[in-house]
Motif scaffolding. Structure first.
Motif, mmCIF file in Angstrom:
data_model
loop_
_atom_site.group_PDB
_atom_site.id
_atom_site.type_symbol
_atom_site.label_atom_id
_atom_site.label_comp_id
_atom_site.label_asym_id
_atom_site.label_seq_id
_atom_site.Cartn_x
_atom_site.Cartn_y
_atom_site.Cartn_z
ATOM 1 N N THR A 199 51.554 38.550 36.515
ATOM 2 C CA THR A 199 50.256 39.660 36.612
ATOM 3 C C THR A 199 49.277 39.418 35.039
ATOM 4 O O THR A 199 50.484 40.211 34.456
ATOM 5 C CB THR A 199 50.056 40.733 37.778
ATOM 6 N N SER B 135 43.672 43.365 45.493
ATOM 7 C CA SER B 135 43.321 41.634 46.388
ATOM 8 C C SER B 135 41.917 41.371 45.173
ATOM 9 O O SER B 135 41.757 40.484 44.760
ATOM 10 C CB SER B 135 42.863 41.304 46.995
ATOM 11 N N ILE B 136 41.130 42.734 45.239
ATOM 12 C CA ILE B 136 40.188 42.233 44.183
ATOM 13 C C ILE B 136 40.325 42.163 42.420
ATOM 14 O O ILE B 136 40.153 41.355 41.724
ATOM 15 C CB ILE B 136 38.945 43.931 44.570
ATOM 16 N N GLN C 126 42.885 41.219 41.811
ATOM 17 C CA GLN C 126 43.499 40.003 41.330
ATOM 18 C C GLN C 126 42.348 39.356 40.818
ATOM 19 O O GLN C 126 42.862 38.428 39.387
ATOM 20 C CB GLN C 126 44.756 39.701 42.189
ATOM 21 N N ARG C 127 41.916 38.974 41.724
ATOM 22 C CA ARG C 127 40.666 37.649 41.247
ATOM 23 C C ARG C 127 40.218 38.427 39.695
ATOM 24 O O ARG C 127 40.178 37.489 39.301
ATOM 25 C CB ARG C 127 39.665 37.950 43.295
ATOM 26 N N ASN C 128 38.965 39.813 39.962
ATOM 27 C CA ASN C 128 39.065 39.600 38.415
ATOM 28 C C ASN C 128 39.292 39.604 37.306
ATOM 29 O O ASN C 128 39.199 39.324 36.583
ATOM 30 C CB ASN C 128 38.190 40.704 38.785
ATOM 31 N N THR D 128 41.544 37.076 36.668
ATOM 32 C CA THR D 128 41.713 35.355 36.258
ATOM 33 C C THR D 128 41.010 35.866 35.121
ATOM 34 O O THR D 128 40.466 34.193 34.527
ATOM 35 C CB THR D 128 41.325 34.818 37.325
ATOM 36 N N ILE E 155 35.948 30.504 46.708
ATOM 37 C CA ILE E 155 36.284 31.305 47.244
ATOM 38 C C ILE E 155 36.814 30.846 48.466
ATOM 39 O O ILE E 155 37.832 30.823 49.106
ATOM 40 C CB ILE E 155 35.241 32.336 47.421
ATOM 41 N N ASN F 285 40.051 28.995 48.441
ATOM 42 C CA ASN F 285 40.840 30.430 47.436
ATOM 43 C C ASN F 285 40.687 29.456 46.291
ATOM 44 O O ASN F 285 42.653 29.787 45.389
ATOM 45 C CB ASN F 285 43.152 29.409 48.534
ATOM 46 N N PRO G 14 41.369 31.547 42.882
ATOM 47 C CA PRO G 14 40.875 32.396 42.325
ATOM 48 C C PRO G 14 39.112 32.443 40.797
ATOM 49 O O PRO G 14 39.468 31.546 39.990
ATOM 50 C CB PRO G 14 42.004 32.611 41.657
ATOM 51 N N PRO H 294 36.715 35.268 39.307
ATOM 52 C CA PRO H 294 36.140 36.802 39.061
ATOM 53 C C PRO H 294 34.444 36.461 39.635
ATOM 54 O O PRO H 294 33.887 35.254 39.347
ATOM 55 C CB PRO H 294 36.209 37.378 38.020
ATOM 56 N N CYS I 152 31.576 35.221 36.409
ATOM 57 C CA CYS I 152 31.263 33.589 37.012
ATOM 58 C C CYS I 152 31.425 33.449 35.718
ATOM 59 O O CYS I 152 31.584 31.922 36.834
ATOM 60 C CB CYS I 152 30.662 33.873 38.482
#
Ligand code: FES
Length: 652
Positions: free
Chosen positions: A5, A22-23, A25-27, A29, A593, A596, A598, A600, A611
């Motif tokens: 992370t 979870s958001i 974690q996505r952002n 990236t 998305i 899956n 990843p 942002p 993005c």
């Protein structure tokens, strides 16, 4: 193998508690150890940097550095260089002393006029007498929400040598409190250390043993009054929803020292505060100051510094962020919502219907200014509750009713379909209060209005006002063919020979001569443009080519929608060696998305740049309003843009 992370323990703890892990974690990236190529020229264009440093007592300070063109540059993706010979702010700022004892710094490159920004954390070292180098450890785009647009012009570079000396103190003066209570923006500096306990006494005891791990500089904004001074020494700040990464609050969770800097844009002063910060969770918030998070944080000020900027620095407020939450003055929160009844529906063209809305209770409606929109709540057939924003086109002087026009988008996200098919005369519509992120500012000079297609809606309200006030203006309205000129008669009667119409197909086509309009515009004129992304991008490009200042161009895009001509795309992901099939009816982002991947994202409207992804091969069809010309050669905003062909390879 699990991806490590990019977040430290404090950030992870706050993300968990806010239920946004979870958001985050996505952002997360988007966090890289390198500056993305598109951001390198952006850094070199900046006249302002926000920097966080830590002093010998481990107190955090955030500073503003302003310099002449070229004072900052990124010679490569791993480093940023500051040339102090081009600096206009004072070199007696505490930042320059702090970096001699602690090399970790946080840096925010932010262009307020465009809301573009880049956050960098790293270490600083001196290259020679006048140049400092920052070795990048983390680089990522910052959240663009809540940034008020301001132009920054440096009229004639001037030495900072004859500026008044830096003032310091412990207790805020009445002037400071007034500045803080009227501020619409500030920057916050925070740090993460080897100490991970928020017990202040323990921190004091072990101050010398604390190892500084990283610093961060970030922006905060809201309508004036969003920062409270609660006891003459302590500031309380609402924590609005952001990018969910919680870099600032995560640092505060681990190390309770932080700093805030306010810019007095009018009087050219900078007020830096250093003190102890604390997060306040689950607070009683009867007037919804936090816009639903019920989260505040405080800064108890220990020390302040006040510096003066050279008078060559000129700031001008362009507009407030459309995302700024409004506090509910009435403790009954229902005042935020309007119950409206549809009084009349008129078919204005094949795809556009006009809706006249009145108060369900027969009351007068809240006032609005031209350029405002109504956030309307819609229950989609999928069961999803969404908000769609429609510009108010009626007269801002008449609050008996609102009028909106809705264009049916067969390939859209379902909102216009619902309104066209389900809303009839007598239906009830629930909406938020009118909001305005495209205001017609009270400029005394000439105003040029340009509308493309359904973009006429906010422009019409502006036209009504300019005409009523007998101000100097001209209006240009472009559509695909003459049958799409909605409000043709109204525009002609309000504007007469100041109105020009253009259409690209049908008999005797005539295209919008954007370049000619801008080239021949009087020097004091302001341009307000609403239309598709490509029209706005052309105006933005011309602004640069014609040397227009950013402050003269005001635009609103009605968002890039899918078109019936969109084709399927095979998107190859180079790093993960996968091929994602994108249907004509979905965006690249949605397909990623769903698979899956990843990535942002935030606005999903091509406005924030979260993005933006590097293109390896293939020809992009850009539909965003974020990337500039240079960036477009290398990146694509996958939430709205597509490919010209059927193949695209991305650096994912
Ligand atoms: S998510 Fe904002 S530009 Fe794509």
């Amino acid at each position: 193998m699990n991806n490590p992370t990019p977040f430290h323990s404090g950030e992870l703890k706050v993300q968990q508690r806010a239920k946004e892990a979870s958001i985050a974690q996505r952002n997360g990236t988007a966090i890289s150890h390198l500056i993305i190529p598109g951001a390198i020229p952006f850094i070199a264009q900046q006249n302002m940097l926000v920097v966080t440093s830590v002093d010998h007592r481990k107190k955090v300070w955030v500073s503003i550095l302003i310099g002449d063109a070229g004072f900052v540059s990124a010679p490569d993706p791993e480093s940023i260089v500051i040339d102090t010979t081009k600096l206009l702010t004072q070199q007696s700022d505490i930042f320059w002393r702090n970096i001699k004892v602690n090399a970790q710094i946080g840096l925010l490159a932010i262009e307020l006029s465009t809301r573009r920004r880049l956050r960098v954390n790293g270490t600083i070292s001196q290259l020679n007498q006048t140049r400092f180098k920052i070795n990048v450890e983390q680089a990522f785009p910052n959240c663009p929400k809540y940034i008020q647009r301001r132009s920054l012009d440096i009229s004639s570079p001037k030495s900072s040598a004859d500026l008044p000396p830096v003032l310091t103190g412990h207790y805020l003066t009445n002037k400071h409190i007034e500045l803080i209570q009227n501020a619409d923006s500030f920057f916050v500096g925070s740090a993460n250390t080897s100490f991970s306990n928020s017990d202040n006494k323990k921190v004091e005891r072990s101050q010398n043993q604390i190892e500084l791990l990283s610093c961060d500089a970030s922006h905060r904004g809201g309508f004036p009054g969003f920062v409270e001074v609660i006891d003459g020494k302590t500031l309380r700040i609402p924590d609005y929803r952001g990018n969910s990464m919680f870099n600032t609050l995560g640092n505060i969770e681990n190390f309770p020292f932080a700093s805030i800097v306010f810019i007095d844009f009018e009087n050219l002063k900078i007020l830096q505060l250093s003190g102890r910060a604390k997060i306040l969770w689950d607070q009683h918030d009867p007037t919804d100051k936090t816009a639903g998070t019920r989260r505040f944080w405080t800064l108890a000020v220990d020390d302040w510094q006040e510096t003066t900027l050279p008078d060559a620095v000129n700031w001008k407020l362009l507009d407030y962020s459309p995302h700024n939450p409004r506090e509910t003055k009435n403790t009954q929160q229902t005042i935020r919502r309007l119950e409206l009844k549809v009084e009349k529906i008129e078919q204005k063209s094949k795809r556009v219907k006009l809706f006249r809305l009145v108060s369900q209770k027969g009351e007068l409606l809240p006032a609005f200014e031209p350029g405002a929109h109504l956030p309307i709540e819609i229950n989609l057939s999928t069961g999803e509750k969404v908000k769609r924003h429609y510009s108010l086109l009626s007269s801002s002087h008449d609050n008996r009713f609102y009028e909106i026009a809705v264009q049916l988008e067969a390939q859209g996200r379902g909102g216009s379909m619902f309104i066209h098919q389900q809303i009839t005369v007598g239906s009830t519509i629930t909406s938020g209060q009118p909001q305005n992120n495209f205001p017609l500012s009270p400029i005394s000079g000439h105003t040029i209005l340009i509308a493309g297609g359904i973009g006429i809606t906010p422009i019409l309200s502006m036209l009504r006002k300019l005409s009523e006030e007998k101000r100097s203006f001209e209006i240009h309205y472009a559509a695909r063919n003459p049958s799409e000129f909605i409000f043709f008669k109204t525009i002609n009667s309000l504007a007469g020979d100041k109105a020009s119409f253009y259409h690209s197909s049908g008999p005797s086509p005539k295209r919008l001569p954007l370049q000619k309009i801008m080239e021949s515009a009087p020097g004091h004129s302001h341009l307000f443009i609403c239309g598709p992304a490509r029209m706005i991008n052309s105006a933005r490009t011309l602004t640069e080519g014609l040397n227009w200042s950013h402050s003269r161009l005001h635009f609103e895009s009605f968002g890039a929608t899918n078109s019936a001509d969109d084709k399927a795309i095979d998107v190859t992901l180079k790093k993960s060696a996968r091929v994602i099939k994108v249907k004509p009816t979905e965006t690249i982002l949605d397909a990623l998305i769903k698979s899956n991947v990843p990535i942002p994202f935030d606005c999903k409207r091509g406005e924030c740049g979260m993005c933006a992804t590097k293109i390896i091969s293939g020809q992009p069809e850009h539909r965003d309003i974020y990337l500039n010309q240079d960036e477009r050669a290398q990146q694509i905003c996958v939430c709205v843009s597509r490919a010209k062909g059927s193949q695209l390879t991305l650096d994912l």
